[in-house]
Scaffold this motif. Structure first.
Motif, PDB file in Angstrom:
ATOM      1  N   PHE A 287       0.803  -1.228   0.000  1.00 21.76           N
ATOM      2  CA  PHE A 287       0.000   0.000   0.000  1.00 21.76           C
ATOM      3  C   PHE A 287       0.837   1.280   0.000  1.00 21.76           C
ATOM      4  O   PHE A 287       0.357   2.344   0.361  1.00 21.76           O
ATOM      5  CB  PHE A 287      -0.926  -0.002   1.223  1.00 21.76           C
ATOM      6  N   ASP A 288       2.100   1.175  -0.426  1.00 25.91           N
ATOM      7  CA  ASP A 288       2.978   2.347  -0.408  1.00 25.91           C
ATOM      8  C   ASP A 288       3.190   2.943  -1.790  1.00 25.91           C
ATOM      9  O   ASP A 288       4.106   3.738  -2.005  1.00 25.91           O
ATOM     10  CB  ASP A 288       4.325   1.977   0.224  1.00 25.91           C
ATOM     11  N   GLY A 289       2.340   2.556  -2.752  1.00 20.06           N
ATOM     12  CA  GLY A 289       2.465   3.077  -4.099  1.00 20.06           C
ATOM     13  C   GLY A 289       3.332   2.225  -5.006  1.00 20.06           C
ATOM     14  O   GLY A 289       3.522   2.577  -6.186  1.00 20.06           O
ATOM     15  N   THR A 290       3.867   1.126  -4.489  1.00 17.07           N
ATOM     16  CA  THR A 290       4.760   0.283  -5.298  1.00 17.07           C
ATOM     17  C   THR A 290       4.137  -1.095  -5.548  1.00 17.07           C
ATOM     18  O   THR A 290       4.846  -2.090  -5.695  1.00 17.07           O
ATOM     19  CB  THR A 290       6.123   0.105  -4.617  1.00 17.07           C
ATOM     20  N   LEU A 291       2.811  -1.154  -5.605  1.00 13.95           N
ATOM     21  CA  LEU A 291       2.108  -2.435  -5.743  1.00 13.95           C
ATOM     22  C   LEU A 291       2.587  -3.229  -6.960  1.00 13.95           C
ATOM     23  O   LEU A 291       2.942  -4.416  -6.841  1.00 13.95           O
ATOM     24  CB  LEU A 291       0.604  -2.189  -5.846  1.00 13.95           C
ATOM     25  N   ILE A 292       2.607  -2.612  -8.126  1.00 14.37           N
ATOM     26  CA  ILE A 292       2.945  -3.341  -9.345  1.00 14.37           C
ATOM     27  C   ILE A 292       4.424  -3.732  -9.342  1.00 14.37           C
ATOM     28  O   ILE A 292       4.794  -4.844  -9.745  1.00 14.37           O
ATOM     29  CB  ILE A 292       2.609  -2.523 -10.600  1.00 14.37           C
ATOM     30  N   GLU A 293       5.264  -2.811  -8.871  1.00 13.92           N
ATOM     31  CA  GLU A 293       6.694  -3.125  -8.763  1.00 13.92           C
ATOM     32  C   GLU A 293       6.906  -4.355  -7.878  1.00 13.92           C
ATOM     33  O   GLU A 293       7.677  -5.265  -8.227  1.00 13.92           O
ATOM     34  CB  GLU A 293       7.436  -1.924  -8.174  1.00 13.92           C
ATOM     35  N   LYS A 294       6.216  -4.394  -6.753  1.00 15.86           N
ATOM     36  CA  LYS A 294       6.369  -5.528  -5.832  1.00 15.86           C
ATOM     37  C   LYS A 294       5.757  -6.803  -6.418  1.00 15.86           C
ATOM     38  O   LYS A 294       6.227  -7.912  -6.145  1.00 15.86           O
ATOM     39  CB  LYS A 294       5.730  -5.203  -4.488  1.00 15.86           C
ATOM     40  N   ALA A 295       4.720  -6.644  -7.231  1.00 20.27           N
ATOM     41  CA  ALA A 295       4.140  -7.816  -7.892  1.00 20.27           C
ATOM     42  C   ALA A 295       5.165  -8.471  -8.812  1.00 20.27           C
ATOM     43  O   ALA A 295       5.272  -9.702  -8.875  1.00 20.27           O
ATOM     44  CB  ALA A 295       2.891  -7.423  -8.670  1.00 20.27           C
ATOM     45  N   HIS A 296       5.932  -7.648  -9.535  1.00 17.42           N
ATOM     46  CA  HIS A 296       6.983  -8.195 -10.401  1.00 17.42           C
ATOM     47  C   HIS A 296       8.062  -8.897  -9.564  1.00 17.42           C
ATOM     48  O   HIS A 296       8.539  -9.980  -9.935  1.00 17.42           O
ATOM     49  CB  HIS A 296       7.608  -7.092 -11.244  1.00 17.42           C
ATOM     50  N   LEU A 297       8.445  -8.293  -8.438  1.00 15.84           N
ATOM     51  CA  LEU A 297       9.436  -8.927  -7.559  1.00 15.84           C
ATOM     52  C   LEU A 297       8.915 -10.261  -7.040  1.00 15.84           C
ATOM     53  O   LEU A 297       9.660 -11.247  -6.959  1.00 15.84           O
ATOM     54  CB  LEU A 297       9.767  -7.999  -6.385  1.00 15.84           C
TER      55      LEU A 297
END
Length: 308
Positions: A287-297
C-alpha cells in the motif's frame, strides 16, 4: 488414519520424490494472480499474467474501477468471461466480501470507540447485509457459473472478544449457505482473516468441524494469522485439515519484502506431499504506491521457488 509428517531426512525426501514430481507438483501452472493486485486495469492484469506465462487468475475487485466481480451484472460478467477466454486465462477462485461484517447480536472487538450514532448506522447496515446474505450468495454463484470457477470466498463475521463463543452460531449460517452451494455445484472457502472470527489455523480447524458439508473448505492465507500471534508455518499448518484446503494465498511481505518471511519452498513441498490439488494465489498487498513493482518482484521469487 490420516498421516501427515514433515520430512527432515534425506531418505524421507527421496521417498517423497514421486509425489513432488507427480500430479500434485506446484509449478508455474499452479500459480494464480489476484488481478487487482497486479494491474491498474483488467487489461494490465491480463498483460501481467501473459508476461509470466500464468494460466490462472483470482478475481476480487475490478482493477482501476472498484466494485467486485462477484456482484457484477450478468452482461458485464459475460463480456469479461469472453475477455479472459480470449486471453486463454481461467479463474481459480472468486474472492467475495460475504459475511465480512458484524453478525447481528454480537459486538465487534474495536480498536477505537464508536459513537452511539455511528453504532446505530452500522447495525442497520449489518442487519441488512445479514438479511440479504442468500441474495448475495446467489449473485456470487451466478458469477461463478459464468466465470467457470468453483471456489467462492466467505468470511466469519467481524471478530468479537471471544470468537469461540460465537462459532457454533456462525456455523449454522455457513451450513445453510453451504447447502445452497452444494446444490449449485460450487463450494464456499472460508478465509482466515484477522478481523473476523476465523483468523487462525486453529479456528479454521474448528469451523470445519462445525460445518461438515463437502461444499465447505478453506482458503488458507498464512500471513493473516500472524496478527493474532499464531506462527502459521509450520505450527499453524499442522492444525489444518489438509483435505479441506482448496486454495492458498501468499503476500509480498511473506515472499520478498518482509517482515513476515515464510519458507514458501517448504510450504510448497508440504502441500505437494499432502496431495494439495488447488492453486496458490499471489495477493501482493502493498500500500505504499509500489504495488505493481512488488508484484513483479514476487513473480521473480515465485519463478525461483517453482524451479527449486
Amino acid at each position: 488414519m490420516l498421516r501427515r509428517t514433515f520430512l527432515p531426512t534425506a531418505l524421507s525426501s527421496a521417498l517423497a520424490a514421486p509425489a513432488l514430481w507427480g500430479r500434485h507438483r506446484i509449478d508455474l501452472s499452479r500459480i494464480s494472480l489476484l488481478t487487482d493486485e497486479v494491474g491498474k486495469s483488467p487489461a494490465e492484469s491480463i498483460a501481467f499474467a501473459k508476461q509470466y506465462g500464468i494460466d490462472w487468475v483470482e478475481l476480487r475487485g475490478i482493477p482501476g474501477k472498484g466494485g467486485t466481480y462477484a456482484f457484477l451484472g450478468e452482461s458485464e460478467l459475460r463480456a469479461f468471461a469472453r475477455e479472459l477466454k480470449d486471453a486463454k486465462l481461467r479463474v481459480s477462485f472468486l474472492n467475495t466480501p460475504m459475511l465480512k461484517f458484524t453478525m447481528p447480536g454480537t459486538e465487534p472487538k474495536r480498536r477505537r470507540p464508536e459513537s452511539a450514532e455511528d453504532k446505530v448506522k452500522r447495525e442497520e447496515r449489518d442487519r441488512k447485509q445479514f438479511d440479504d446474505r442468500l441474495v448475495a450468495l446467489n449473485k456470487a454463484i451466478l458469477a461463478a457459473h459464468i466465470l467457470g470457477v468453483k471456489g467462492i470466498r466467505v468470511f466469519a463475521f467481524s471478530r468479537v472478544e471471544e470468537p469461540e463463543s460465537v462459532l457454533p452460531k456462525i456455523a449454522e449460517v455457513l451450513q445453510e449457505m453451504a447447502k445452497v452451494a452444494e446444490k449449485e455445484g460450487v463450494e464456499l472457502l472460508i478465509e482466515n482473516e484477522a478481523s473476523c472470527n476465523v483468523g487462525t489455523s486453529a479456528e479454521l480447524k474448528r469451523i470445519c468441524e462445525l460445518v461438515p458439508s463437502k461444499a465447505f473448505g478453506i482458503n488458507w492465507d498464512p500471513v493473516n494469522a500472524i496478527g493474532l500471534k499464531e506462527t502459521p508455518w509450520p505450527d499453524g499448518y499442522k492444525l489444518l485439515p489438509a483435505k479441506r484446503v482448496h486454495n492458498v494465498q501468499m503476500k509480498a511481505r511473506a515472499l520478498v519484502i518482509g517482515p513476515d518471511f515464510l519458507d514458501w519452498k517448504a510450504i510448497y513441498h508440504q502441500l505437494e506431499e499432502d496431495g494439495y490439488a488447488g492453486k496458490v494465489g499471489l495477493e501482493t498487498h502493498v500500500f505504499d504506491g509500489t504495488l505493481i513493482e512488488k508484484a513483479h518482484l514476487c513473480m521473480k521469487k515465485i519463478q525461483e521457488l517453482v524451479k527449486a
